[in-house]
Design an enzyme around this catalytic site. Sequence first.
Site, mmCIF file in Angstrom:
data_model
loop_
_atom_site.group_PDB
_atom_site.id
_atom_site.type_symbol
_atom_site.label_atom_id
_atom_site.label_comp_id
_atom_site.label_asym_id
_atom_site.label_seq_id
_atom_site.Cartn_x
_atom_site.Cartn_y
_atom_site.Cartn_z
ATOM 1 N NE ARG A 1 7.500 6.426 -7.419
ATOM 2 C CZ ARG A 1 7.425 7.608 -6.847
ATOM 3 N NH1 ARG A 1 6.338 8.288 -6.913
ATOM 4 N NH2 ARG A 1 8.467 8.097 -6.196
ATOM 5 C CG ASP B 1 6.196 3.202 2.568
ATOM 6 O OD1 ASP B 1 6.601 3.705 1.508
ATOM 7 O OD2 ASP B 1 5.763 3.887 3.515
ATOM 8 C CE1 TYR C 1 3.713 10.866 4.533
ATOM 9 C CE2 TYR C 1 5.611 10.267 5.860
ATOM 10 C CZ TYR C 1 5.078 10.727 4.674
ATOM 11 O OH TYR C 1 5.898 11.057 3.621
HETATM 12 O O1 CP3 Z 1 14.397 1.639 -3.220
HETATM 13 C C1 CP3 Z 1 13.761 1.893 -2.175
HETATM 14 O O2 CP3 Z 1 14.156 2.772 -1.398
HETATM 15 C C2 CP3 Z 1 12.523 1.071 -1.923
HETATM 16 C C3 CP3 Z 1 11.999 0.968 -0.571
HETATM 17 C C4 CP3 Z 1 11.293 2.198 -0.021
HETATM 18 C C5 CP3 Z 1 9.991 2.677 -0.371
HETATM 19 N N1 CP3 Z 1 9.662 3.665 0.490
HETATM 20 C C6 CP3 Z 1 9.134 2.147 -1.441
HETATM 21 C C7 CP3 Z 1 8.041 2.998 -1.979
HETATM 22 C C8 CP3 Z 1 11.757 2.984 1.016
HETATM 23 C C9 CP3 Z 1 13.113 2.923 1.705
HETATM 24 C C10 CP3 Z 1 10.712 3.905 1.325
HETATM 25 C C11 CP3 Z 1 10.811 4.853 2.439
HETATM 26 C C12 CP3 Z 1 9.823 5.922 2.573
HETATM 27 N N2 CP3 Z 1 8.467 5.877 2.377
HETATM 28 C C13 CP3 Z 1 10.144 7.202 3.065
HETATM 29 C C14 CP3 Z 1 11.523 7.643 3.469
HETATM 30 C C15 CP3 Z 1 12.342 7.945 2.272
HETATM 31 C C16 CP3 Z 1 12.054 9.259 1.625
HETATM 32 O O3 CP3 Z 1 11.769 9.264 0.435
HETATM 33 O O4 CP3 Z 1 12.167 10.292 2.325
HETATM 34 C C17 CP3 Z 1 8.970 7.959 3.114
HETATM 35 C C18 CP3 Z 1 8.822 9.400 3.538
HETATM 36 C C19 CP3 Z 1 7.899 7.108 2.682
HETATM 37 C C20 CP3 Z 1 6.459 7.446 2.570
HETATM 38 C C21 CP3 Z 1 6.035 7.304 1.149
HETATM 39 N N3 CP3 Z 1 5.711 6.094 0.557
HETATM 40 C C22 CP3 Z 1 5.992 8.309 0.138
HETATM 41 C C23 CP3 Z 1 6.266 9.771 0.357
HETATM 42 C C24 CP3 Z 1 5.644 7.664 -1.066
HETATM 43 C C25 CP3 Z 1 5.610 8.270 -2.460
HETATM 44 C C26 CP3 Z 1 4.272 8.479 -3.026
HETATM 45 C C27 CP3 Z 1 4.393 8.665 -4.523
HETATM 46 O O5 CP3 Z 1 3.936 7.758 -5.246
HETATM 47 O O6 CP3 Z 1 4.947 9.692 -4.960
HETATM 48 C C28 CP3 Z 1 5.462 6.293 -0.783
HETATM 49 C C29 CP3 Z 1 5.137 5.234 -1.749
HETATM 50 C C30 CP3 Z 1 6.259 4.351 -2.134
HETATM 51 N N4 CP3 Z 1 7.177 3.796 -1.281
HETATM 52 C C31 CP3 Z 1 6.528 3.894 -3.450
HETATM 53 C C32 CP3 Z 1 7.636 3.024 -3.351
HETATM 54 C C33 CP3 Z 1 8.290 2.229 -4.454
HETATM 55 C C34 CP3 Z 1 5.731 4.229 -4.699
HETATM 56 C C35 CP3 Z 1 4.573 3.310 -4.724
HETATM 57 C C36 CP3 Z 1 4.125 3.010 -6.093
HETATM 58 O O7 CP3 Z 1 4.868 2.366 -6.842
HETATM 59 O O8 CP3 Z 1 2.983 3.353 -6.376
#
Ligand code: CP3
Length: 358
Positions: free
Chosen positions: A36, A81, A156
């Site tokens: 993002r 993810d 989750y």
């Molecule tokens: O650069 C990277 O690390 C990209 C790959 C990646 C994503 N999620 C993409 C993503 C990785 C390694 C993750 C891991 C992930 N997902 C974790 C462990 C890392 C951490 O932050 O502790 C966890 C807990 C999740 C679960 C999850 N998925 C959350 C809490 C969220 C955020 C929600 C938000 O929008 O605030 C996501 C969504 C997510 N995962 C996005 C991305 C790029 C945002 C989606 C979007 O663009 O709308």
Amino acid sequence: MSAPASASPADSDLVRAARGLPVSRTPVWFMRQAGRSLPEYRELRAGTKMLDACQDPDLITEITLQPVRRHGVDAAIFFSDIVLPLVVAGVDIEIKPGVGPVVANPVRSVADVDTLPDLEPERLAFLETAVRRLVAELGATPLIGFAGAPFTLATYLIEGGPSKEHARTKAFMYAEPEAWSRLLQKLSVSSSTFLRTQVDAGASAVQLFDSWAGVLSAADYAERVLPHSRAVFDGLGDRDVPRIHFGVGTGELLPLIGDAGADVVGVDWRLPLDEAARRVGPGRSLQGNLDPAVLLADRETVDREVRRVVEQGKAARGHIFNLGHGVLPDTDPGVLTHVVELVHELTVSSACPTTPGE
Ligand code: CP3
């Protein structure tokens, strides 16, 4: 030897730092570097749901490459993810923008655990395609594969979505120890399959995210969680890739996080890396740990904090520079590029005494 990248990802600074070998300069990448904070990401993702994007090899490849091109980071992190293996197995999960994963039918009973679908490896063909394509495009830059650790995935599934206290999860863990153990075992199998597929298709390192493990006491973590995280790493067998293990708020758990099978322990911003190195002990490298919020401050503060992390990181066997958690959405991408340049500049001459500074 000069600073530019080595010829193969297996001999990259990232892999070498993870193993405690000499590096040409401290490697840098950022958790959540793909996503993002980048306008080019938002443009590419427009109109596509997160979990659909995660199953489209063209989008996966392009989104993973974007931060590598823009920032010159020393590793790519696979765009996906932690909940993806569950989604592919057939669990009804949606990622709501600005919220995170939301589970339609949370796991609340022993029967819910036993009816959770298993992940069939044949369904991961798209993953293999995406990793192979990426590895070909990345050349000497290593690709980090990743998976969610069983505990963080269980939060989750049981809470039904993001939560602060994870109280339902812990209550289930205490009240239903056998079902808890079966649930974490199932999750360890699917995370392990997810990781193995990425490594077999060419990923050069792996990271296991146990983001929320810090809510547990060391005793509960050791007894009820660690064996299942270890099982994920054990599922990699003798595949020769470094293993990074990360969680937030894990100051009290650091030695155990290492014991689960890590070459590198990821540290959040709460603990200075020199103290983390003492807690983790000699045989492991460290990754971290600039506070992501610092990147929203003025340039002078950013530079001072980067220098501090680099200095304190010298106490570790090897240091991979990263944030203490993911990039915040409001971060100016230009600041991330600056941090990469600064870390490289600060570490090139000290790591290689024969090379004059850039
Ligand atoms: O650069 C990277 O690390 C990209 C790959 C990646 C994503 N999620 C993409 C993503 C990785 C390694 C993750 C891991 C992930 N997902 C974790 C462990 C890392 C951490 O932050 O502790 C966890 C807990 C999740 C679960 C999850 N998925 C959350 C809490 C969220 C955020 C929600 C938000 O929008 O605030 C996501 C969504 C997510 N995962 C996005 C991305 C790029 C945002 C989606 C979007 O663009 O709308």
